[in-house]
Design an enzyme around this catalytic site. Structure first.
Site, PDB file in Angstrom:
ATOM      1  N   ASP A 178     -15.214  -5.466  -0.165  1.00 40.31           N
ATOM      2  CA  ASP A 178     -14.901  -5.281   0.779  1.00 40.31           C
ATOM      3  C   ASP A 178     -16.236  -5.592   2.072  1.00 40.31           C
ATOM      4  O   ASP A 178     -17.005  -4.331   1.975  1.00 40.31           O
ATOM      5  CB  ASP A 178     -14.126  -4.169   1.027  1.00 40.31           C
ATOM      6  CG  ASP A 178     -12.584  -3.506   0.187  1.00 40.31           C
ATOM      7  OD1 ASP A 178     -12.179  -4.495   0.093  1.00 40.31           O
ATOM      8  OD2 ASP A 178     -13.011  -2.311   0.126  1.00 40.31           O
ATOM      9  N   ASP A 219       0.837  -1.069  -0.345  1.00 45.49           N
ATOM     10  CA  ASP A 219      -0.057   0.351  -0.222  1.00 45.49           C
ATOM     11  C   ASP A 219       0.603   0.617  -0.072  1.00 45.49           C
ATOM     12  O   ASP A 219       2.005   1.633   0.825  1.00 45.49           O
ATOM     13  CB  ASP A 219      -0.736  -0.413   1.113  1.00 45.49           C
ATOM     14  CG  ASP A 219      -2.215  -0.847   1.551  1.00 45.49           C
ATOM     15  OD1 ASP A 219      -2.386  -2.144   0.485  1.00 45.49           O
ATOM     16  OD2 ASP A 219      -2.573  -1.256   2.584  1.00 45.49           O
TER      17      ASP A 219
END
Length: 245
Positions: free
Chosen positions: A129, A7
């Site tokens: 998600d 990330d």
């Protein structure tokens, strides 16, 4: 398949706890060196999340991602706040193999379905998600997990099956960045319900036992971020548990 992930915020390798920008850990690592190491250990796919771009689309880290793609041979999938076709197209044009689309698929499914028809089902991975509520319903969150989406995972999958959805990444938000182990029950359920989809499991991986458990659940791949960064195990060790298909 083992899918190592990093990330990025402002060019730095970071991890968030349960997607919370206020709970950020920054690693003193070069993104390129880290991905090169994962590639050298045998990874067949790398995963990059542009967290700066996810929060502010005007600050997308496209130049950095382009540089990473140019210096790596391994296919790369990239996600993080894709909101327009221009952004999708830009990533594909700089050589990204697959673009991950999350919130927009919930908010504007017809638009995203048109992209599947235009670019094909190999070019797009849906990111689902989920927050699992007390009734056991899998509710898909949107906008970097900052707001609930209100659609169930199953309803979205059914909608995108009409455009031959092939790749989907599923994260149990309650596990992400926690190193508490993966929600294998979730992956077992969706892999059994939709065997035609290549499911990528994400969230909570801490040990090689977790890797084995996800493999046994029927998922097709596993995204591993934090566990690799803090050296719980190596990419090579993970691939030994779950050889590349």
């Amino acid at each position: 398949m083992i899918i190592p992930a990093i990330d990025l915020i402002d060019g730095q390798v970071v991890r968030l706890y349960q997607g919370d920008y206020e709970q950020q850990t920054t690693f003193n690592l070069s993104p390129l060196d880290q991905l090169k190491s994962y590639q050298a250990q045998g990874a067949n796919l790398l995963h990059i999340v542009d967290l700066t771009g996810a929060k502010d689309p005007t600050k997308r880290q496209t130049a950095l991602i382009s540089e990473l793609v140019n210096h790596l041979d391994t296919p790369i999938q990239v996600g993080g706040g894709i909101r327009t076709e221009a952004q999708l197209n830009e990533l594909l044009e700089i050589g990204v193999s697959r673009v991950v689309i999350g919130s927009l698929a919930v908010k504007e499914p017809e638009l995203v379905k048109s992209w599947f028809e235009k670019y094909g089902n190999e070019a797009i991975c849906l990111a689902l998600d989920v927050n699992i509520n007390e009734q056991g319903e899998k509710i898909v969150a949107v906008s970097g997990w900052q707001t609930g989406g209100g659609k169930s995972l199953e309803s979205l999958v059914e909608e995108f099956k009409t455009v031959d959805l092939k790749h989907a990444l599923v994260t149990d938000i309650s596990r992400d960045g926690t190193l508490q182990g993966a929600n294998t029950e979730l992956y077992r359920e969706i892999a059994a319900s939709y065997p035609e989809i290549q499911w990528q499991a994400s969230g909570g991986i801490a040990t090689l036992a977790d890797v084995n458990a996800v493999k046994d659940s029927g998922a097709d791949g596993i995204i591993i971020g934090k566990a690799l960064l803090i050296k719980q195990f190596s990419v090579k060790e993970a691939i030994a548990c779950w050889p590349n298909a």
